[in-house]
Design an enzyme around this catalytic site. Structure first.
Site, short mmCIF file in Angstrom:
data_model
loop_
_atom_site.label_atom_id
_atom_site.label_comp_id
_atom_site.label_asym_id
_atom_site.label_seq_id
_atom_site.Cartn_x
_atom_site.Cartn_y
_atom_site.Cartn_z
N SER A 1 5.24 -7.49 2.07
CA SER A 1 4.61 -7.11 3.44
C SER A 1 4.98 -8.14 4.50
O SER A 1 5.36 -9.15 4.03
CB SER A 1 3.06 -6.86 3.26
OG SER A 1 2.42 -6.17 4.46
N TYR B 1 11.66 8.90 14.70
CA TYR B 1 11.33 8.54 13.12
C TYR B 1 12.47 9.63 12.72
O TYR B 1 13.30 9.19 11.73
CB TYR B 1 10.23 9.44 12.98
CG TYR B 1 9.68 9.10 11.45
CD1 TYR B 1 9.23 7.95 10.90
CD2 TYR B 1 9.95 10.14 10.63
CE1 TYR B 1 8.95 7.88 9.48
CE2 TYR B 1 9.38 10.09 9.46
CZ TYR B 1 9.09 9.15 8.77
OH TYR B 1 8.82 8.93 7.39
N ARG C 1 0.88 -1.37 0.07
CA ARG C 1 -0.14 0.06 -0.16
C ARG C 1 0.99 1.17 0.23
O ARG C 1 2.08 1.17 -0.02
CB ARG C 1 -0.67 0.02 1.17
CG ARG C 1 -0.11 0.12 2.71
CD ARG C 1 -0.97 -0.03 3.81
NE ARG C 1 -1.59 -1.37 3.77
CZ ARG C 1 -2.32 -1.78 4.62
NH1 ARG C 1 -2.94 -1.20 5.61
NH2 ARG C 1 -2.64 -3.16 4.69
N SER D 1 12.80 10.22 3.95
CA SER D 1 11.73 11.44 4.38
C SER D 1 12.72 12.71 4.24
O SER D 1 13.84 12.82 4.67
CB SER D 1 11.08 11.08 5.61
OG SER D 1 10.45 12.19 6.22
N ASN E 1 11.72 0.34 1.14
CA ASN E 1 10.79 1.29 1.47
C ASN E 1 10.01 1.34 2.90
O ASN E 1 9.36 2.19 3.23
CB ASN E 1 9.43 1.13 0.46
CG ASN E 1 8.20 2.32 0.77
OD1 ASN E 1 8.26 3.15 0.73
ND2 ASN E 1 7.25 1.11 0.99
N VAL F 1 10.92 -6.95 7.52
CA VAL F 1 12.33 -6.58 7.25
C VAL F 1 13.26 -6.50 8.51
O VAL F 1 14.34 -6.25 8.40
CB VAL F 1 12.38 -5.19 6.47
CG1 VAL F 1 11.63 -5.75 5.19
CG2 VAL F 1 11.70 -4.36 7.12
#
Length: 275
Positions: free
Chosen positions: A36, A156, A15, A142, A89, A63
């Protein structure tokens, strides 16, 4: 179809941004491996790519677990014969906290997925790419990997800066094997994760105040950047951070701390009410 005959693993591609990347790479002719933690979650994206006339398989893997990553790469090679492109990703955001309140367990989980995961995936594909004497590794970080996160929290931000450091080191280490390593840094992207974690009013506020081009990115626009870096046109590009952010990092912005802190408090109150 610039990627005809190439095989790409895209982690976290059931997604969101990963789906956008997978569909663009498939459009350009690549065989794609949809990933996934649960194989069933990948079915819609596999079906979408096959309906386009592309080739896709689903392989489940967490992962953050080396055995899962090893299996992911082995199944890719068994099915398609090679792995030419790795797109790291898979990533998570968690409950937002100020640094003084961040639970250790959340820090560990975010680091395991966002930073350890890309390292394990790189480690698994590098020997195969070295044997081929060519490869492409593209990390999805990001703008928080360049500056800081407006939407997440300190764990993050640190994890995404770590991805940038991993890229820099591997770009140097792998250059003589003709393996390029780059990182795409999305700004605001309209994804299910973004929509679940923010209100429309908050997103509109960010766009109006921070994004010069006046809108958030679509998932396919991140895919276009990845497709370019995976192509032969990017042969001389390695060790680079590419922001796809509508000019967010170029703008002056403003002090969003009161707004972000209020959002954190509101989300914490909602979390506490549920539990």
């Amino acid at each position: 179809m610039e990627l005809q005959g190439k095989t790409a693993i895209i982690t976290g591609s059931a997604r969101g941004i990963g789906e956008g990347i997978a569909t663009v790479l498939a459009r350009e002719g690549a065989n794609v491996v949809i990933n996934s933690r649960k194989e069933a979650d990948c079915a819609l994206v596999v079906d979408k790519i096959e309906a386009m006339g592309g080739q896709a398989i689903a392989v489940a893997a967490d992962v953050s677990k080396k055995s899962d990553v090893t299996n992911l790469v082995e199944k890719t090679i068994q099915h398609f014969g090679s792995v030419d492109i790795l797109v790291n990703n898979a990533g998570i955001e968690s409950q937002p906290y100020l640094a003084k309140d961040l639970p250790e367990e959340q820090w560990d989980r975010v680091m395991a997925i966002n930073l350890k995961g890309p390292f394990l995936c790189c480690q698994a594909v590098i020997p195969h790419m070295i044997r081929q004497n060519k490869g492409r590794i593209i990390n999805i970080a990001s703008t928080a990997g360049i500056r800081m996160s407006f939407f997440g929290t300190v764990d993050y931000t640190v994890s995404k800066h770590g991805v940038a450091g991993l890229m820099q080191h591997l770009a140097w280490e792998l250059a003589d094997a003709h393996i390029t390593v780059n990182t795409v840094c999305p700004g605001g992207v309209v994804t299910p994760l973004m929509e679940a974690g923010t209100t429309p009013e908050y997103r509109d506020m960010v766009v109006k105040r921070l994004i010069p081009l006046g809108r958030m990115c679509a998932i396919e626009e991140i895919g276009e950047a990845v497709s370019f870096l995976a192509s032969d046109r990017a042969d001389m590009i390695t060790g680079q951070l590419l922001a796809v952010d509508g000019g967010l990092l170029a703008g002056f912005g403003e002090d969003l701390r009161p707004i972000v802190r209020k959002r954190m408090a509101d989300m914490q109150a909602a979390h506490d009410a549920k539990h």
